[in-house]
Design a protein around this motif. Sequence first.
Motif, PDB file in Angstrom:
ATOM      1  N   ALA A   1       0.691  -1.224   0.124  1.00 20.73           N
ATOM      2  CA  ALA A   1       0.076  -0.091   0.137  1.00 20.73           C
ATOM      3  C   ALA A   1       0.806   1.344   0.080  1.00 20.73           C
ATOM      4  O   ALA A   1       0.456   2.470  -0.609  1.00 20.73           O
ATOM      5  CB  ALA A   1      -0.943  -0.023   1.268  1.00 20.73           C
ATOM      6  N   TYR A   2       1.945   1.212   0.788  1.00 20.66           N
ATOM      7  CA  TYR A   2       2.943   2.333   0.852  1.00 20.66           C
ATOM      8  C   TYR A   2       3.421   2.701  -0.472  1.00 20.66           C
ATOM      9  O   TYR A   2       3.699   3.778  -1.005  1.00 20.66           O
ATOM     10  CB  TYR A   2       3.822   2.066   1.704  1.00 20.66           C
ATOM     11  N   MET A   3       3.873   1.537  -1.439  1.00 22.85           N
ATOM     12  CA  MET A   3       4.234   1.619  -2.651  1.00 22.85           C
ATOM     13  C   MET A   3       3.544   2.380  -3.622  1.00 22.85           C
ATOM     14  O   MET A   3       3.986   2.731  -4.605  1.00 22.85           O
ATOM     15  CB  MET A   3       4.904   0.471  -3.156  1.00 22.85           C
ATOM     16  N   LYS A   4       2.061   2.665  -3.325  1.00 24.10           N
ATOM     17  CA  LYS A   4       1.311   3.280  -4.146  1.00 24.10           C
ATOM     18  C   LYS A   4       1.343   4.952  -4.058  1.00 24.10           C
ATOM     19  O   LYS A   4       0.825   5.650  -5.049  1.00 24.10           O
ATOM     20  CB  LYS A   4      -0.101   2.907  -4.030  1.00 24.10           C
ATOM     21  N   ASN A   5       1.911   5.297  -3.108  1.00 24.68           N
ATOM     22  CA  ASN A   5       2.403   6.613  -3.058  1.00 24.68           C
ATOM     23  C   ASN A   5       3.179   7.486  -4.069  1.00 24.68           C
ATOM     24  O   ASN A   5       4.268   6.507  -4.788  1.00 24.68           O
ATOM     25  CB  ASN A   5       3.118   7.110  -1.738  1.00 24.68           C
ATOM     26  N   SER A   6       3.092   8.606  -4.432  1.00 28.02           N
ATOM     27  CA  SER A   6       3.780   9.202  -5.478  1.00 28.02           C
ATOM     28  C   SER A   6       5.324   9.628  -5.058  1.00 28.02           C
ATOM     29  O   SER A   6       6.027   9.823  -5.710  1.00 28.02           O
ATOM     30  CB  SER A   6       3.038  10.356  -6.166  1.00 28.02           C
ATOM     31  N   GLU A   7       5.074   9.634  -3.453  1.00 25.99           N
ATOM     32  CA  GLU A   7       6.561  10.181  -3.154  1.00 25.99           C
ATOM     33  C   GLU A   7       7.017   8.997  -2.104  1.00 25.99           C
ATOM     34  O   GLU A   7       6.125   8.945  -1.279  1.00 25.99           O
ATOM     35  CB  GLU A   7       6.477  11.573  -2.565  1.00 25.99           C
ATOM     36  N   LEU A   8       8.080   8.538  -2.217  1.00 26.29           N
ATOM     37  CA  LEU A   8       8.560   7.212  -1.375  1.00 26.29           C
ATOM     38  C   LEU A   8       9.818   7.930  -0.627  1.00 26.29           C
ATOM     39  O   LEU A   8      10.737   8.354  -1.378  1.00 26.29           O
ATOM     40  CB  LEU A   8       8.763   6.109  -2.192  1.00 26.29           C
ATOM     41  N   VAL A   9       9.968   7.102   0.561  1.00 24.54           N
ATOM     42  CA  VAL A   9      11.278   7.267   1.128  1.00 24.54           C
ATOM     43  C   VAL A   9      12.003   5.708   1.486  1.00 24.54           C
ATOM     44  O   VAL A   9      11.292   4.882   2.140  1.00 24.54           O
ATOM     45  CB  VAL A   9      11.337   8.134   2.452  1.00 24.54           C
ATOM     46  N   ILE A  10      13.008   5.515   0.826  1.00 29.08           N
ATOM     47  CA  ILE A  10      13.846   4.099   1.120  1.00 29.08           C
ATOM     48  C   ILE A  10      14.681   4.470   2.133  1.00 29.08           C
ATOM     49  O   ILE A  10      15.808   5.141   1.725  1.00 29.08           O
ATOM     50  CB  ILE A  10      14.178   3.495   0.055  1.00 29.08           C
ATOM     51  N   GLY A  11      14.947   3.708   3.344  1.00 30.81           N
ATOM     52  CA  GLY A  11      16.013   3.995   4.324  1.00 30.81           C
ATOM     53  C   GLY A  11      16.662   2.653   4.474  1.00 30.81           C
ATOM     54  O   GLY A  11      16.219   1.640   4.491  1.00 30.81           O
ATOM     55  N   VAL A  12      18.112   3.024   4.298  1.00 26.53           N
ATOM     56  CA  VAL A  12      19.242   1.663   4.775  1.00 26.53           C
ATOM     57  C   VAL A  12      20.006   2.298   5.561  1.00 26.53           C
ATOM     58  O   VAL A  12      20.739   3.139   5.536  1.00 26.53           O
ATOM     59  CB  VAL A  12      19.981   1.568   3.246  1.00 26.53           C
ATOM     60  N   ASP A  13      20.130   1.357   6.742  1.00 27.22           N
ATOM     61  CA  ASP A  13      21.056   1.736   7.802  1.00 27.22           C
ATOM     62  C   ASP A  13      22.116   0.618   7.929  1.00 27.22           C
ATOM     63  O   ASP A  13      21.884  -0.655   7.987  1.00 27.22           O
ATOM     64  CB  ASP A  13      20.632   1.777   9.060  1.00 27.22           C
ATOM     65  N   LEU A  14      23.312   0.911   7.269  1.00 31.10           N
ATOM     66  CA  LEU A  14      24.456  -0.349   7.435  1.00 31.10           C
ATOM     67  C   LEU A  14      24.886  -0.805   8.737  1.00 31.10           C
ATOM     68  O   LEU A  14      25.697  -1.913   8.913  1.00 31.10           O
ATOM     69  CB  LEU A  14      25.626  -0.018   6.440  1.00 31.10           C
ATOM     70  N   GLY A  15      24.739   0.139   9.783  1.00 31.22           N
ATOM     71  CA  GLY A  15      25.034  -0.467  11.242  1.00 31.22           C
ATOM     72  C   GLY A  15      26.619  -0.652  11.413  1.00 31.22           C
ATOM     73  O   GLY A  15      27.051  -1.246  12.347  1.00 31.22           O
ATOM     74  N   LEU A  16      27.400   0.311  10.520  1.00 32.73           N
ATOM     75  CA  LEU A  16      28.840   0.015  10.691  1.00 32.73           C
ATOM     76  C   LEU A  16      29.390   1.517  11.008  1.00 32.73           C
ATOM     77  O   LEU A  16      30.725   1.552  11.496  1.00 32.73           O
ATOM     78  CB  LEU A  16      29.246  -0.097   9.271  1.00 32.73           C
ATOM     79  N   GLY A  17      29.015   2.501  11.017  1.00 30.94           N
ATOM     80  CA  GLY A  17      29.531   3.846  11.497  1.00 30.94           C
ATOM     81  C   GLY A  17      28.705   4.763  11.331  1.00 30.94           C
ATOM     82  O   GLY A  17      27.358   4.846  11.643  1.00 30.94           O
TER      83      GLY A  17
END
Length: 417
Positions: free
Chosen positions: A377-393
């Motif tokens: 359902a979230y992917m149907k939005n016209s504006e999206l935020v993808i977050g990635v945390d690598l947990g390294l620094g």
Amino acid sequence: MGKAGLPVSPLAPTSFPDLPVIEGVEFASGAAGVKYQGRTDVTLIRIAEGSSIAGAFTKSSTRAACILDNQDKLARGKDDKAGAAIIVNSGNANAFTGARGRESVTAVTGAVAQALDLPEGRVYSSSTGVIGEPLPHARIIAIIGDLATGLDQGGAADAARAIMTTDTFPKGASATIAADGGDIHIAGIAKGSGMIAPDMATMLVYIFTDARIAPTLLQQALDRGLSSTFNAITVDSDTSTSDALILAATGRSPAAEITDLASADGQAFVTALHGVMRDLAQLVVRDGEGATKFVEIQVTGAASDGDAHRVAMSIANSPLVKTAIAGEDANWGRIVAAVGKSGAKADRDLLTIRFGDMVVAENGWRAPDYDEDKTSAYMKNSELVIGVDLGLGQGARTVWTCDLTHGYIDINADYRS
């Protein structure tokens, strides 16, 4: 419909902004028939004497003739207190045109210098459009006289339209700063829709301010903002041969001169300038060829800022990620793959991936409370935020991109014809 007959992007703003007049800057636009008849395709910009000029340019090794000429002129810094001008055409990039391309630049800038009584070394040019076709510069020269007599401080909106190619809407942004002695205004226009990827500038951008600031400091202020604005966007991972950012400061504001970027006014100016740069950069992504989704990618926890940038761009440029976004498919596995191919340091078991505020993967596995229906359902939005945390620094970077649709193919499959 946009200038090229394309439907206006669904991500476009509702209107062109009301840009402040920058004292000492005038615009005129006209139709030269560079590629198409009946389209406004040339813009002339006159900049008052005493103005400081700074610039940033594509790093392509096949740079167009105008880029090489602009870089030479800025490096020489000759007549840096004289007036200046910018002449821009759309429809033809004048790139990969050999000696003839340089001759065209010399002819056009020389004609502008003569019409406006300026040193030729203070006339900058830009060309955008098809690569490998000789520039019909005589058509441009033929209207320079009319453009020179039609210069107007209020012509920025028309100029923004004239420089469009596959853009579907004109792009503008501005800011005003309350500084010591008076206000400082900043206004900019840009074009860009395809061939959008670092390094600088990957589009045409012209920013003007009435600030009083020396050329060296102006260049420093510009350079500091590139990595987080124009070098933090991508539409298709392709860097253009022809694109440039030119920044001019006319010194016509009543505010005190900025002599130190670390001062209160210096910091306020830099922050406002970078805000205008970021707004223009994001407008380019919103007009990405065929785009229907505006995507912000936030990478944190990297071993370094460089690694964060590599991961963010790997995700932003992945055709698999971009097509999944276009199809509104919550395929977070493609994010995992893009992180892995980036070349940045990463550990599967430390990785966290978010879509919006929903954690979809963590600790080397799908999140325990992952909900496919909510994520879809979230992917149907016209504006999206993808977050990635690598947990390294502590390394972090935010970049902006768009989806990859069949519209991109439709535009580029017959671009020359």
